[in-house]
Enzyme design. Sequence first.
Site, PDB file in Angstrom:
ATOM      1  N   HIS A 189      -6.373 -13.825   9.172  1.00 29.61           N
ATOM      2  CA  HIS A 189      -5.442 -12.705   9.226  1.00 29.61           C
ATOM      3  C   HIS A 189      -6.052 -11.424   9.776  1.00 29.61           C
ATOM      4  O   HIS A 189      -5.462 -10.361   9.675  1.00 29.61           O
ATOM      5  CB  HIS A 189      -4.848 -12.448   7.843  1.00 29.61           C
ATOM      6  N   LYS A 202       1.634   7.161   4.170  1.00 30.85           N
ATOM      7  CA  LYS A 202       1.065   5.834   3.924  1.00 30.85           C
ATOM      8  C   LYS A 202       0.340   5.292   5.144  1.00 30.85           C
ATOM      9  O   LYS A 202       0.218   4.076   5.303  1.00 30.85           O
ATOM     10  CB  LYS A 202       2.157   4.865   3.485  1.00 30.85           C
ATOM     11  N   ARG A 257       0.881 -10.711   6.213  1.00 29.42           N
ATOM     12  CA  ARG A 257       2.250 -10.894   6.698  1.00 29.42           C
ATOM     13  C   ARG A 257       2.481 -10.329   8.087  1.00 29.42           C
ATOM     14  O   ARG A 257       3.444 -10.695   8.750  1.00 29.42           O
ATOM     15  CB  ARG A 257       3.229 -10.278   5.696  1.00 29.42           C
ATOM     16  N   PRO A 287       0.808  -1.225   0.000  1.00 31.04           N
ATOM     17  CA  PRO A 287       0.000   0.000   0.000  1.00 31.04           C
ATOM     18  C   PRO A 287       0.845   1.280   0.000  1.00 31.04           C
ATOM     19  O   PRO A 287       1.650   1.507   0.897  1.00 31.04           O
ATOM     20  CB  PRO A 287      -0.829  -0.120   1.280  1.00 31.04           C
ATOM     21  N   GLU A 288       0.663   2.082  -1.017  1.00 37.36           N
ATOM     22  CA  GLU A 288       1.311   3.377  -1.127  1.00 37.36           C
ATOM     23  C   GLU A 288       0.210   4.432  -1.010  1.00 37.36           C
ATOM     24  O   GLU A 288      -0.919   4.101  -0.660  1.00 37.36           O
ATOM     25  CB  GLU A 288       2.059   3.473  -2.471  1.00 37.36           C
ATOM     26  N   ARG A 304      15.566  -3.057  -4.205  1.00 36.16           N
ATOM     27  CA  ARG A 304      14.208  -3.103  -4.725  1.00 36.16           C
ATOM     28  C   ARG A 304      14.204  -3.038  -6.247  1.00 36.16           C
ATOM     29  O   ARG A 304      15.056  -2.372  -6.844  1.00 36.16           O
ATOM     30  CB  ARG A 304      13.385  -1.946  -4.160  1.00 36.16           C
TER      31      ARG A 304
END
Length: 278
Positions: free
Chosen positions: A93, A61, A113, A2-3, A266
């Site tokens: 989750h 963010k 995660r 998510p940005e 990256r």
Amino acid sequence: MPELPEVETMRRGILAVEGATITAAEKVKCRRKPITISPGMSTIRRRLVGKKVKQVGRIGKRVFLQMENNDRLLFEPRMTGLVLVADPPSQQHVRFRLEFSHGEKEVLYWDRRGLGMIYLLNDQQYQDRFSLKNLGPDALEVTGKLLKEIFGKSKRPVKVALLDQKKVAGIGNLYASEILFVAAIHPAKQCNRITMSQWDLIAETTIEILQTAIEHEGSTLSDGTYRNALNDPGGYQNMHRVYDKEGETCPICMDSVISRIVQAQRSTFFCKSCQKRS
DNA sequence: CATATGTCCTGAGAGC
DNA sequence: TGCTCTCAGGACATAT
């Protein structure tokens, strides 16, 4: 992943809780390693339950619920976090839950995660934590002049610099590649070699791409993780030009293929023909 | 101060 | 088929 566009979509997706009173806050039992929630749940409950949400906001963010006394409950999704008002992609989750007074309103924090965090800050803590020293101006507010001031003397590769949240808030790995492709700037170009008119172009492109991505509710990549607050996928992935498109024909020159390089551990995607180092 | 690197965590997908 | 391995990239602690 998510940005800024994805987090802004989350914010818009839970706007309905503005004006509602929190009636319960619960850390959901989960077999996996628990995410960081700070301070402890008893303190969070004491400070939130019975209190009214004044505003739903976003900073960089992160998305937050701002209470009437300016306490803010922040959700920091990092890689795989979601803020939901609908049924989650999976029950296992779900990490955190808030209940609200009117209607059947409920907000869930889901994170596959579990690298994300939830924390409650009072107004002073919030101001300190997100002062300009710690977090740059929002990417939707940049101008060429501002970017030149921030980055103009840096020798870093521009793509790496754009990811630095202390400099500009909201751009992540995906949108950095897209922005530089549209602005036709080589991702490895050093900031101090970028001209004023190029900074203008980067600023314009940044705002255009992020706003369009918000209109399309962000990007859901092939792993399908990102969803909006209603658990629907975004649409901007269909408009990606270079991200995760190594080997595909460049949509601008229709000649070169998209390259992938690694910068600061990256992936960066770009077109060697359209984005010259010059 | 500026910048570089390693770490956290899970599950999808690759390769055998 | 089932196993092992790599990789995805947010933010930050630590090192230089």
